[in-house]
Motif scaffolding. Structure first.
Motif, mmCIF file in Angstrom:
data_model
loop_
_atom_site.group_PDB
_atom_site.id
_atom_site.type_symbol
_atom_site.label_atom_id
_atom_site.label_comp_id
_atom_site.label_asym_id
_atom_site.label_seq_id
_atom_site.Cartn_x
_atom_site.Cartn_y
_atom_site.Cartn_z
ATOM 1 N N PHE A 70 41.675 42.337 13.352
ATOM 2 C CA PHE A 70 42.461 42.756 14.521
ATOM 3 C C PHE A 70 43.898 43.132 14.137
ATOM 4 O O PHE A 70 44.825 42.935 14.920
ATOM 5 C CB PHE A 70 42.468 41.661 15.589
ATOM 6 N N LEU A 71 44.054 43.659 12.958
ATOM 7 C CA LEU A 71 45.357 44.158 12.532
ATOM 8 C C LEU A 71 45.669 45.449 13.278
ATOM 9 O O LEU A 71 44.818 46.334 13.407
ATOM 10 C CB LEU A 71 45.358 44.413 11.024
ATOM 11 N N PHE A 88 54.657 45.963 19.424
ATOM 12 C CA PHE A 88 54.382 45.438 20.760
ATOM 13 C C PHE A 88 53.197 44.476 20.702
ATOM 14 O O PHE A 88 52.422 44.496 19.739
ATOM 15 C CB PHE A 88 54.085 46.582 21.731
ATOM 16 N N PRO A 89 53.034 43.633 21.718
ATOM 17 C CA PRO A 89 51.906 42.684 21.731
ATOM 18 C C PRO A 89 50.562 43.412 21.740
ATOM 19 O O PRO A 89 50.459 44.599 22.055
ATOM 20 C CB PRO A 89 52.135 41.888 23.016
ATOM 21 N N ILE A 90 49.533 42.645 21.466
ATOM 22 C CA ILE A 90 48.209 43.226 21.294
ATOM 23 C C ILE A 90 47.502 43.482 22.619
ATOM 24 O O ILE A 90 46.513 44.231 22.672
ATOM 25 C CB ILE A 90 47.347 42.293 20.415
ATOM 26 N N GLY A 91 47.982 42.896 23.729
ATOM 27 C CA GLY A 91 47.250 42.941 24.989
ATOM 28 C C GLY A 91 46.928 44.337 25.474
ATOM 29 O O GLY A 91 45.775 44.626 25.852
ATOM 30 N N SER A 169 53.861 47.446 30.745
ATOM 31 C CA SER A 169 55.028 46.574 30.863
ATOM 32 C C SER A 169 55.655 46.655 32.249
ATOM 33 O O SER A 169 56.188 45.662 32.747
ATOM 34 C CB SER A 169 56.068 46.931 29.802
ATOM 35 N N VAL A 170 55.608 47.828 32.877
ATOM 36 C CA VAL A 170 56.092 47.932 34.255
ATOM 37 C C VAL A 170 55.262 47.036 35.165
ATOM 38 O O VAL A 170 55.799 46.327 36.032
ATOM 39 C CB VAL A 170 56.039 49.399 34.730
ATOM 40 N N PHE A 171 53.952 47.047 34.957
ATOM 41 C CA PHE A 171 53.091 46.128 35.712
ATOM 42 C C PHE A 171 53.459 44.678 35.418
ATOM 43 O O PHE A 171 53.540 43.847 36.332
ATOM 44 C CB PHE A 171 51.626 46.378 35.358
ATOM 45 N N GLY A 172 53.681 44.354 34.137
ATOM 46 C CA GLY A 172 54.047 42.983 33.779
ATOM 47 C C GLY A 172 55.358 42.548 34.401
ATOM 48 O O GLY A 172 55.498 41.396 34.838
ATOM 49 N N LEU A 200 53.822 38.904 29.042
ATOM 50 C CA LEU A 200 54.217 38.882 27.629
ATOM 51 C C LEU A 200 53.095 39.374 26.719
ATOM 52 O O LEU A 200 53.367 39.864 25.616
ATOM 53 C CB LEU A 200 54.632 37.465 27.229
ATOM 54 N N LEU A 201 51.858 39.259 27.144
ATOM 55 C CA LEU A 201 50.748 39.804 26.362
ATOM 56 C C LEU A 201 50.711 41.325 26.424
ATOM 57 O O LEU A 201 50.158 41.973 25.537
ATOM 58 C CB LEU A 201 49.415 39.239 26.868
#
Length: 244
Positions: A70-71, A88-91, A169-172, A200-201
């Motif tokens: 998962f790199l 950026f995070p993996i989510g 990220s706007v949704f987050g 944050l994910l």
């Protein structure tokens, strides 16, 4: 022959629940338009930043696999090296990977599915903004007007299908903001913690909202404790004077 049963007149529907849900229904109807005009999203149809960022996100999602632990990487210069990209995070990339899995050999369908995913996040962000403003203002129509004015801007409509962590990220941010409003009004901390972890994910941008919220909250708590007068001293026991 007369019946002993009296017939009850039919009840009229109560329009109050319909009127209460009307602002949200109008918002959802307006958001539906961003899905209707989506016939050209099966390819990178906007050159420049839109195309570059979308193709980069698609490459990261396509390369995400257990065979590479998962790199997150863009490409492999050779069999022994990678060109990593873990800014950026993996989510977000994991979600893109899930929606493109059913189309392993069709790049056009992959782009279309990823674009629709971004549109869903954009619409969900607008709904969360409306729900938050409705709690803050106590007026559904004010919340609807403010939400439509904010999410009908040129830049939002231009970039709402950008395949990037910028959209998720706007949704987050809106998800965390909704959790903050509920926390301040109802004191429910667990839902704020869960929503913050989800944000944050998806991206680091929510930190710009979390940092001032935490700092201001701590400062307000300290100021409240300092301004609280100390409790009055307990009255001395009258028998102490007779102690030998």
């Amino acid at each position: 022959m007369l019946s002993d049963k009296t017939s009850n007149p039919p009840r009229k529907p109560n329009p109050a629940p319909i009127r209460a849900a009307l602002p949200l229904l109008l918002l959802l109807l307006a958001l539906l338009s961003i899905f209707v005009f989506a016939n050209d999203r099966g390819h990178f149809y906007r050159p420049g930043v839109h195309q570059a960022v979308s193709s980069q996100s698609m490459a990261l999602a396509a390369n995400l696999s257990p065979s590479h632990n998962f790199l997150m990487f863009l490409y492999r210069p050779d069999a022994a090296s990678y060109e990593p990209y873990s800014r950026f995070p993996i989510g977000t990339y994991a979600l893109i990977k899930l929606v493109i899995l059913p189309f392993p050999d069709n790049l056009s369908n992959q782009i279309y599915a990823a674009s629709l995913l971004m549109l869903l996040f954009s619409a969900a962000a607008a709904v969360l903004a409306y729900l938050s403003l409705r709690r803050l203002t106590g007026n559904d129509w004010i919340a609807l007007t403010a939400t439509l004015l904010a999410f009908a801007s040129f830049y939002f409509l231009y970039y709402n299908d950008l395949i990037s962590t910028e959209i998720t990220s706007v949704f987050g941010i809106m998800l965390t903001f909704h959790g903050m409003v509920i926390f301040r009004q109802d004191g429910r901390f667990r839902q704020l913690l869960i929503k913050t972890c989800i944000a944050l994910l998806l991206g680091w941008h929510v930190m710009a909202l979390l940092l001032p919220f935490v700092v201001i909250g701590i400062a307000a708590k300290v100021a409240a404790n300092l301004s609280t007068p100390p409790p009055p001293p307990r009255p001395a026991n009258s028998l102490n004077g007779y102690a030998r």
